[in-house]
Write a protein that holds these residues in place. Structure first.
Motif, mmCIF file in Angstrom:
data_model
loop_
_atom_site.group_PDB
_atom_site.id
_atom_site.type_symbol
_atom_site.label_atom_id
_atom_site.label_comp_id
_atom_site.label_asym_id
_atom_site.label_seq_id
_atom_site.Cartn_x
_atom_site.Cartn_y
_atom_site.Cartn_z
ATOM 1 N N ALA A 19 0.802 -1.217 0.000
ATOM 2 C CA ALA A 19 0.000 0.000 0.000
ATOM 3 C C ALA A 19 0.838 1.271 0.000
ATOM 4 C CB ALA A 19 -0.931 0.005 1.213
ATOM 5 N N SER A 20 2.142 1.171 0.278
ATOM 6 C CA SER A 20 2.981 2.372 0.396
ATOM 7 C C SER A 20 3.831 2.580 -0.841
ATOM 8 C CB SER A 20 3.888 2.253 1.619
ATOM 9 O OG SER A 20 4.846 3.295 1.637
ATOM 10 N N PRO A 21 3.638 3.670 -1.570
ATOM 11 C CA PRO A 21 4.513 3.954 -2.717
ATOM 12 C C PRO A 21 5.954 4.234 -2.284
ATOM 13 C CG PRO A 21 3.031 5.802 -2.300
ATOM 14 C CD PRO A 21 2.568 4.679 -1.429
ATOM 15 N N VAL A 22 6.130 4.717 -1.058
ATOM 16 C CA VAL A 22 7.487 4.981 -0.553
ATOM 17 C C VAL A 22 8.251 3.667 -0.381
ATOM 18 C CG1 VAL A 22 8.832 5.900 1.379
ATOM 19 C CG2 VAL A 22 6.804 7.124 0.576
ATOM 20 N N TYR A 23 7.567 2.655 0.184
ATOM 21 C CA TYR A 23 8.215 1.365 0.360
ATOM 22 C C TYR A 23 8.550 0.737 -0.993
ATOM 23 C CZ TYR A 23 6.244 1.713 5.101
ATOM 24 O OH TYR A 23 5.892 2.120 6.360
ATOM 25 N N ARG A 24 7.633 0.874 -1.935
ATOM 26 C CA ARG A 24 7.866 0.281 -3.256
ATOM 27 C C ARG A 24 9.019 0.985 -3.968
ATOM 28 N NH1 ARG A 24 2.279 0.904 -3.692
ATOM 29 N NH2 ARG A 24 2.545 2.306 -5.481
ATOM 30 N N LEU A 25 9.114 2.286 -3.776
ATOM 31 C CA LEU A 25 10.221 3.029 -4.382
ATOM 32 C C LEU A 25 11.555 2.591 -3.756
ATOM 33 C CD1 LEU A 25 11.103 5.308 -6.322
ATOM 34 C CD2 LEU A 25 10.814 6.907 -4.409
ATOM 35 N N ALA A 26 11.552 2.427 -2.436
ATOM 36 C CA ALA A 26 12.770 1.954 -1.775
ATOM 37 C C ALA A 26 13.153 0.571 -2.275
ATOM 38 C CB ALA A 26 12.568 1.934 -0.261
ATOM 39 N N GLN A 27 12.167 -0.287 -2.479
ATOM 40 C CA GLN A 27 12.432 -1.625 -3.006
ATOM 41 C C GLN A 27 13.043 -1.550 -4.395
ATOM 42 O OE1 GLN A 27 9.140 -4.162 -4.499
ATOM 43 N NE2 GLN A 27 9.777 -5.612 -2.896
ATOM 44 N N ASN A 28 12.493 -0.703 -5.252
ATOM 45 C CA ASN A 28 13.027 -0.553 -6.608
ATOM 46 C C ASN A 28 14.491 -0.128 -6.587
ATOM 47 O OD1 ASN A 28 10.566 -1.232 -7.720
ATOM 48 N ND2 ASN A 28 9.905 0.895 -7.985
ATOM 49 N N ALA A 29 14.801 0.777 -5.664
ATOM 50 C CA ALA A 29 16.173 1.283 -5.601
ATOM 51 C C ALA A 29 17.129 0.253 -5.018
ATOM 52 C CB ALA A 29 16.209 2.565 -4.768
ATOM 53 N N VAL A 30 16.782 -0.342 -3.866
ATOM 54 C CA VAL A 30 17.711 -1.199 -3.121
ATOM 55 C C VAL A 30 17.893 -2.561 -3.781
ATOM 56 C CG1 VAL A 30 18.147 -2.288 -0.879
ATOM 57 C CG2 VAL A 30 17.258 0.047 -0.982
ATOM 58 N N THR A 31 16.937 -2.984 -4.598
ATOM 59 C CA THR A 31 17.146 -4.236 -5.331
ATOM 60 C C THR A 31 18.072 -4.058 -6.520
ATOM 61 O OG1 THR A 31 15.081 -3.821 -6.557
ATOM 62 C CG2 THR A 31 14.973 -5.308 -4.653
ATOM 63 N N ARG A 32 18.389 -2.824 -6.859
ATOM 64 C CA ARG A 32 19.286 -2.563 -8.002
ATOM 65 C C ARG A 32 20.673 -2.102 -7.574
ATOM 66 N NH1 ARG A 32 17.055 -1.924 -13.030
ATOM 67 N NH2 ARG A 32 19.251 -2.058 -13.621
ATOM 68 N N VAL A 33 20.765 -1.381 -6.449
ATOM 69 C CA VAL A 33 22.063 -0.856 -5.988
ATOM 70 C C VAL A 33 22.167 -1.062 -4.483
ATOM 71 C CG1 VAL A 33 22.173 0.881 -7.819
ATOM 72 C CG2 VAL A 33 21.187 1.493 -5.601
ATOM 73 N N SER A 34 23.359 -0.861 -3.940
ATOM 74 C CA SER A 34 23.587 -1.001 -2.508
ATOM 75 C C SER A 34 22.715 -0.022 -1.725
ATOM 76 C CB SER A 34 25.060 -0.738 -2.189
ATOM 77 O OG SER A 34 25.250 -0.494 -0.814
ATOM 78 N N VAL A 35 22.217 -0.480 -0.579
ATOM 79 C CA VAL A 35 21.432 0.415 0.257
ATOM 80 C C VAL A 35 22.259 1.608 0.709
ATOM 81 C CG1 VAL A 35 21.941 -0.800 2.436
ATOM 82 C CG2 VAL A 35 19.832 0.526 2.210
ATOM 83 N N ASP A 36 23.574 1.439 0.839
ATOM 84 C CA ASP A 36 24.407 2.572 1.217
ATOM 85 C C ASP A 36 24.385 3.663 0.152
ATOM 86 O OD1 ASP A 36 25.023 1.319 3.557
ATOM 87 O OD2 ASP A 36 27.070 0.760 2.993
ATOM 88 N N ASP A 37 24.314 3.269 -1.111
ATOM 89 C CA ASP A 37 24.239 4.262 -2.180
ATOM 90 C C ASP A 37 22.915 5.005 -2.150
ATOM 91 O OD1 ASP A 37 26.753 3.656 -3.131
ATOM 92 O OD2 ASP A 37 26.025 2.146 -4.547
ATOM 93 N N VAL A 38 21.880 4.346 -1.694
ATOM 94 C CA VAL A 38 20.566 4.992 -1.605
ATOM 95 C C VAL A 38 20.481 5.887 -0.368
ATOM 96 C CG1 VAL A 38 18.091 4.563 -1.336
ATOM 97 C CG2 VAL A 38 19.460 3.089 -2.827
ATOM 98 N N ALA A 39 21.031 5.418 0.753
ATOM 99 C CA ALA A 39 20.833 6.105 2.030
ATOM 100 C C ALA A 39 21.859 7.180 2.321
ATOM 101 C CB ALA A 39 20.860 5.070 3.162
ATOM 102 N N ILE A 40 22.961 7.232 1.595
ATOM 103 C CA ILE A 40 24.025 8.161 1.946
ATOM 104 C C ILE A 40 23.533 9.605 1.909
ATOM 105 C CG2 ILE A 40 24.976 8.478 -0.399
ATOM 106 C CD1 ILE A 40 27.790 8.171 1.020
ATOM 107 N N SER A 41 23.963 10.380 2.894
ATOM 108 C CA SER A 41 23.527 11.775 3.008
ATOM 109 C C SER A 41 24.281 12.642 2.013
ATOM 110 C CB SER A 41 23.777 12.280 4.430
ATOM 111 O OG SER A 41 23.610 13.673 4.505
ATOM 112 N N ARG A 42 23.555 13.169 1.040
ATOM 113 C CA ARG A 42 24.191 14.025 0.038
ATOM 114 C C ARG A 42 24.738 15.298 0.675
ATOM 115 N NH1 ARG A 42 27.226 13.362 -3.683
ATOM 116 N NH2 ARG A 42 26.009 11.438 -3.846
ATOM 117 N N ASP A 43 24.043 15.831 1.683
ATOM 118 C CA ASP A 43 24.529 17.042 2.345
ATOM 119 C C ASP A 43 25.891 16.799 2.987
ATOM 120 O OD1 ASP A 43 22.303 18.455 1.608
ATOM 121 O OD2 ASP A 43 21.268 18.205 3.534
ATOM 122 N N LEU A 44 26.039 15.637 3.660
ATOM 123 C CA LEU A 44 27.326 15.344 4.292
ATOM 124 C C LEU A 44 28.417 15.125 3.254
ATOM 125 C CD1 LEU A 44 26.444 12.995 7.295
ATOM 126 C CD2 LEU A 44 27.581 15.208 7.403
#
Length: 442
Positions: A19-44
């Motif tokens: 039911a959550s588009p946010v969860y589905r988007l996270a799934q799309n991203a993390v199944t293709r690349v490392s979760v670290d690449d998705v979660a890394i803070s761009r500001d830092l």
């Protein structure tokens, strides 16, 4: 209500996720690349600055390869600074293989003595089980390093170079582990005939362990002919030296005078008290592993002052948390995992220790610090993972990471605030063998 996941439970879990588009988007991203690449803070990442106000290192990093010798590498890297200054060499390494040989031999003796001491307990006693599980570890602690230097000395790397097994210890350790487990059974049985019989059995096992180590690591030199050409092409000769004589002549730091400061914020660990961990050590008769528990600010202040005084600092930490090899960087908020997973990551340092989420896993060397108006901002770190990782093998640690994931430094006793020096004389609290404060040795 037996706790079984029912068909209805599983259906609710599936519907909640779908039911959550946010969860589905996270799934799309993390199944293709490392979760670290998705979660890394761009500001830092955009604000990373590797410059520091005090930098000591002007040398290449070392490489422990596929071994758990970080504590030895960090200790030897600390001591090699003085050798380079004294000899005029641009680069120098002690033999890490030599130090590991003696640690593994001494550690076998230490283990078998512990097996003799606990022979009246059942095999499923938690302490006995822990001793057997940790029979062939590569890790260690500062006091264990100091004990090796005091007893066995040091040699330059060329006189006992790396071998396949020193750089990749797994197979050698599996053979040693088998023999030590087999030896533990023999020693436990021999204790029925008394201490003399147990130690006679131990002597036979130690002969086997020594043989295994020589086959895998080479035979340690008893003496060597020490000569070198310095960075100005000037030749020097110091004659034939034993490893103990070499250490006495070329180690310019009072290793035996160093103390371990730790930050253990668990409610059960009083600040200002000394601690030890049961059965944590390597050299029988050597100095025990003693920690003085202090506020984190004390550790930061002592480390910064030591670096500003021209001396690197040995330290232990939980290395894998919130780090990036690509950016050579640590920060406590480097990865925004709560945003990716839509859940809290709310354990503080004390809770992470208590619930086995953190422990000392790696030792390295501070070789620089950035201080502004008396406040530390970031730290320069010499790692022992080779020059291909990090920034030519060096890393930058933000002060936020230091507070959360650094647990220990080794410091001169004289560097402690006067009010804490007296605490070193108190009888230490004994933590159980499996306590996380002993994790670096495992």
């Amino acid at each position: 209500m037996d706790g079984t996941l029912t068909v209805g439970d599983l259906e609710r879990l599936r519907k909640d996720f779908s039911a959550s588009p946010v969860y589905r988007l996270a799934q799309n991203a993390v199944t293709r690349v490392s979760v670290d690449d998705v979660a890394i803070s761009r500001d830092l990442v955009s604000s990373i600055d590797h410059s520091v106000s005090t930098t000591l290192d002007d040398w290449k990093v070392t490489n422990q390869e596929r071994s758990g010798r970080c504590w030895l590498f960090a200790g030897l890297n600390l001591l090699r600074v003085g050798v380079m200054r004294k000899t005029g060499l641009k680069d120098f390494e002690f033999s890490q293989n030599y130090a590991m040989f003696w640690d593994k031999l001494e550690r076998a003796n230490y283990l078998l003595e512990a097996i003799i001491e606990t022979a009246n307990r059942d095999l499923d006693d938690r302490t006995v089980a822990f001793l057997l599980e940790s029979a062939a570890s590569d890790g260690g602690q500062w006091n264990m390093f100091a004990a090796l230097v005091a007893k066995h000395g040091l040699v330059p790397k060329g006189y006992m170079p790396e071998t396949q097994s020193s750089s990749n210890t797994a197979r050698m350790n599996s053979v040693r582990r088998y023999q030590l487990h087999q030896g533990a059974r023999t020693v436990r049985a021999a204790t029925a005939q008394g201490p003399a019989a147990a130690r006679a059995a131990k002597a036979d096992i130690m002969q086997v362990v020594y043989r295994i180590l020589c086959i895998h690591l080479g035979t340690p030199p008893e003496r060597f002919d020490w000569q070198w050409t310095d960075k100005d092409k000037k030749f020097h000769r110091d004659g034939v030296l034993t490893p103990q004589e070499f250490a006495a002549a070329y180690v310019d730091l009072p290793v035996s005078d160093y103390v371990c400061l730790v930050n253990d914020p668990r409610p059960s660990s009083p600040i200002g008290r000394t601690f030890t961990v049961e059965y944590l050590g390597n050299v029988i008769g050597g100095p025990p592993v003693i920690y003085l528990n202090v506020d984190m600010q004390v550790i930061k202040d002592v480390a910064a002052a030591t670096i500003q005084g021209g001396e690197p600092v040995w330290f232990g930490c939980d290395v894998g948390k919130m780090m990036s090899n690509d950016y050579a960087f640590w920060d406590a908020e480097l990865y925004d995992l709560p945003a990716v997973y839509d859940t809290a990551f709310g354990l503080d340092k004390a809770a992470r220790l208590a619930y086995h989420e953190t422990a000392m896993t790696h030792a390295m060397l501070f070789t620089g610090v950035d201080v502004l108006d008396g406040v530390t901002r970031r730290w320069r770190v010499e790692n022992s993972w080779g020059s291909d990782r990090g920034k030519d093998g060096f890393y930058t640690m933000n002060d936020s990471w230091f507070g959360q994931y650094v647990f220990e430094i080794a410091a001169r006793k004289s560097a402690l605030p006067a009010g804490l020096r007296g605490a070193l004389d108190a009888e230490p609290i004994v933590l159980p063998a499996w306590d996380p404060m002993g994790a670096l040795a495992r």
